[in-house]
Design an enzyme around this catalytic site. Structure first.
Site, short mmCIF file in Angstrom:
data_model
loop_
_atom_site.label_atom_id
_atom_site.label_comp_id
_atom_site.label_asym_id
_atom_site.label_seq_id
_atom_site.Cartn_x
_atom_site.Cartn_y
_atom_site.Cartn_z
N ASP A 166 0.86 -1.18 0.00
CA ASP A 166 0.00 0.00 0.00
C ASP A 166 0.90 1.23 0.00
O ASP A 166 1.83 1.31 0.80
CB ASP A 166 -0.87 -0.02 1.26
CG ASP A 166 -2.21 0.68 1.06
OD1 ASP A 166 -2.27 1.61 0.25
OD2 ASP A 166 -3.18 0.27 1.71
N GLU A 182 -6.93 3.70 -5.62
CA GLU A 182 -8.14 4.06 -4.87
C GLU A 182 -8.69 5.34 -5.47
O GLU A 182 -8.04 6.38 -5.45
CB GLU A 182 -7.80 4.27 -3.40
CG GLU A 182 -9.03 4.61 -2.56
CD GLU A 182 -8.69 5.12 -1.16
OE1 GLU A 182 -9.46 4.84 -0.24
OE2 GLU A 182 -7.65 5.79 -1.01
N HIS A 187 -10.27 -1.89 4.95
CA HIS A 187 -9.91 -1.25 6.23
C HIS A 187 -10.70 0.02 6.50
O HIS A 187 -10.66 0.53 7.63
CB HIS A 187 -8.42 -0.93 6.23
CG HIS A 187 -8.02 0.04 5.16
ND1 HIS A 187 -8.02 -0.29 3.82
CD2 HIS A 187 -7.63 1.33 5.22
CE1 HIS A 187 -7.66 0.76 3.12
NE2 HIS A 187 -7.41 1.76 3.94
N ASP A 188 -11.40 0.55 5.51
CA ASP A 188 -12.16 1.79 5.67
C ASP A 188 -13.67 1.57 5.73
O ASP A 188 -14.42 2.53 5.87
CB ASP A 188 -11.87 2.74 4.50
CG ASP A 188 -10.51 3.41 4.60
OD1 ASP A 188 -10.01 3.54 5.74
OD2 ASP A 188 -9.97 3.80 3.56
N ASP A 237 -2.98 4.67 -2.62
CA ASP A 237 -4.02 5.34 -1.84
C ASP A 237 -4.35 6.71 -2.43
O ASP A 237 -3.46 7.46 -2.81
CB ASP A 237 -3.51 5.49 -0.40
CG ASP A 237 -4.54 6.10 0.52
OD1 ASP A 237 -5.48 5.38 0.89
OD2 ASP A 237 -4.40 7.28 0.88
#
Length: 571
Positions: free
Chosen positions: A98, A257, A330-331, A200
């Site tokens: 990431d 993302e 994770h969000d 990200d």
């Protein structure tokens, strides 16, 4: 359609803080991940995606990077990473990192130098602006984490831009030196042998020239200013340059993302002729239960809406670009609590959602704990929450005099800590995650939901995921088949046909707790279907012209060669 390994892979996302702790400090770490590689291999995972493990002060759990070339000390050392990468490859799996390059931590050396003086050579590594004419912030843009995107810095008397936390200043991608340094760093990791990046917030690296006010601050479908710092043409210019100078030189997987886009915009990122990224995470289906007030305005969702969104992505990208398939990360809240029934039909609805995800065209992503049906958590007090976004939301609502019980209920429903409670390995102390005190409280249902129990149960959610992943490797139609929606308007049943070369699948999903009747459309003439997988016991030779489905029932049939095709939307 081009065939490639990253299309055929199943990815497992690890949130390192919460996966497995090896040294008893209550924080998951790299040796802990290493100890569970055989578990992931047994599940059938091809690619492991690690959330950020770089050096960070942890204002946003590692998404605020202070040194791209070092490992966060809580997670281990670079030697631990090298050992992990070697062992991942030794098991025939791959590993992607990431990476956050829209912003850094305010403790990164670049920013420390940038804020030291208006004349410093690294001043322009970040985005600085003087106050507006009225002495206030430079414009009306709103941060994703509440409040203005601008933070005043007394040392030089100017404001710096931060789309996220004030400790996450945005990099200035208009500066060629920033771009060169980012490219250099990415090559360093790729030369080390990693297999790609999840990048990200990549759609925010370009901002509108002049940083104008958003003329429509009353529109709360996005943060004020969103259209001026998301998915702009200059983002694509930078990604094409990044692909040309970095990505294309390695056999890697890249996923971005990218919030706020539909399929047409997505193709600007993933069209195979544009040379930008392999796939992107879109958020349209993640907003299906959000009202006009945004993510915290929780509203009921409808299956026809979900069909419309997912069908659009399946059909408009097919043969041109590639989908990233996910319900958890994770969000996001836990999918079984959000889209299923985590009480009465917990196992059935978890298996249904798994069936849906793994029978669509795209690369499936399994988030840690999803494969055992981990659920949302409801802490009694805001003091138990760790997530910066949730804490800021609570603080904002307190200042407005809101009903705090209702605010906490919204955090229970949508807060990011739902995904971040420790992995539930067994029913022992601390769920086998740590011998110490975990950094965040456990979900108390670990006594009933844990890996150890599910490995022993042939009918477990874990073993259902394992079978789905095996089927995806066995039949190319799971990966490359086209998508044709049937029963378009049915309010409870989601059904579709996948076809590739001489293989055809029929997928039947009852998304709710009632018992509707599935009627095979007249346009499908099927004899002797082969049942590949189901989440209820079903007679393999059962007639499928008309089926009374059980609550949250899922079935996948392999059909005889070349059945009559269904037209999308036919009922």
């Amino acid at each position: 359609m081009k065939k490639t390994w990253w299309k055929e892979s199943v990815v497992y996302q690890i949130y390192p803080r919460s996966f497995m702790d090896s040294n008893g400090d209550g924080i998951g770490d790299l040796p802990g991940i290493l100890s569970k590689l055989d578990y992931l291999k047994d599940l059938g995972i091809d690619v492991i995606w690690l959330c950020p493990i770089y050096q960070s002060p942890n204002d946003d759990n590692g998404y605020d990077i202070s040194d791209y070339y070092e490992i966060m000390s809580e997670f281990g050392a670079m030697e631990d990473f090298d050992r992990l990468l070697h062992e991942v490859h030794a098991r025939g799996m791959k590993l992607i990192m990431d990476l956050v390059v829209n912003h850094t931590s305010d403790e990164h050396a670049w920013f420390i130098e940038s804020r030291s003086s208006k004349d410093h050579p690294k001043r322009d590594y970040y985005i600085w602006r003087p106050a507006a004419k009225d002495g206030g912030v430079p414009n009306n843009w709103e941060s994703f984490f509440s409040g203005s995107t601008w933070q005043y810095d007394e040392a030089t008397g100017e404001y710096y831009l931060h789309l996220f936390s004030k400790k996450q200043p945005d990099l200035n991608w208009e500066n060629p030196e920033v771009v060169a340094d980012v490219h250099k760093m990415m090559k360093w990791w790729l030369d080390k042998g990693i297999d790609g990046f999840r990048v990200d917030a990549i759609n925010h690296i370009g901002k509108a020239d002049g940083f104008p006010d958003d003329p429509h601050p009353e529109d709360k479908s996005h943060n004020t200013g969103y259209r001026l710092f998301a998915n702009l043409p200059k983002v694509h210019e930078q990604l094409q340059k990044l692909n040309r100078e970095v990505f294309s030189r390695y056999d890697i997987m890249t996923v971005g993302e990218t919030s706020g886009i539909g399929p047409r915009e997505a193709l600007l990122y993933v069209d195979e002729n544009r040379d930008e990224m392999n796939m992107v995470f879109q958020f349209e289906h993640m907003s299906i239960d959000s009202g006009d007030g945004g993510k915290w305005d929780v509203q009921p969702w409808s299956l026809p809406d979900l069909k419309q969104i997912m069908s659009k992505w399946q059909t408009e990208l097919y043969g041109k670009g590639w989908n990233a398939l996910y319900f958890n990360n994770h969000d996001q809240p836990r999918a079984v609590s959000r889209f299923g029934d985590d009480q009465t039909y917990w196992a059935e609805s978890a298996k249904l959602l798994a069936t849906f995800l793994h029978t669509l065209c795209g690369t499936p992503y399994v988030y840690q704990g999803e494969e055992i049906g981990m659920t949302n958590v409801a802490f009694d007090s805001i003091d138990s929450y760790q997530d910066l976004e949730s804490l800021n939301f609570y603080k904002e609502k307190v200042s407005e005099g809101a009903d705090l019980a209702q605010v906490l209920k919204r955090i229970h429903d949508k807060g990011r800590d739902n995904a971040r409670t420790p992995m539930q390995w067994n029913d022992g102390p601390q769920a086998g995650f740590t011998t110490g005190e975990p950094w965040i409280q456990l979900n108390t249902n670990y006594m009933d939901i844990n890996v150890e129990q599910q490995l022993l149960d042939p009918d477990s959610i874990f073993n259902y995921y394992k079978k789905l992943i095996q089927l995806r490797k066995q039949y190319e139609v799971f990966v490359y088949g086209d998508y044709q929606l049937i029963l378009e308007d049915h309010p409870e049943i989601y059904a579709y046909v996948r076809t590739f070369e001489n293989e055809t699948l029929l997928v039947i999903l009852n998304f709710f707790g009632r018992t509707p009747t599935f009627q095979l459309p007249d346009c499908l003439h099927i004899e002797a279907p082969e049942l590949l997988i189901s989440n209820y016991a079903v007679a393999a030779d059962r007639e499928i012209q008309e089926i009374t489905l059980q609550p949250y029932e899922a079935r996948v049939y392999r059909l005889p060669t070349n059945p009559s095709s269904a037209n999308e939307g036919e009922s």
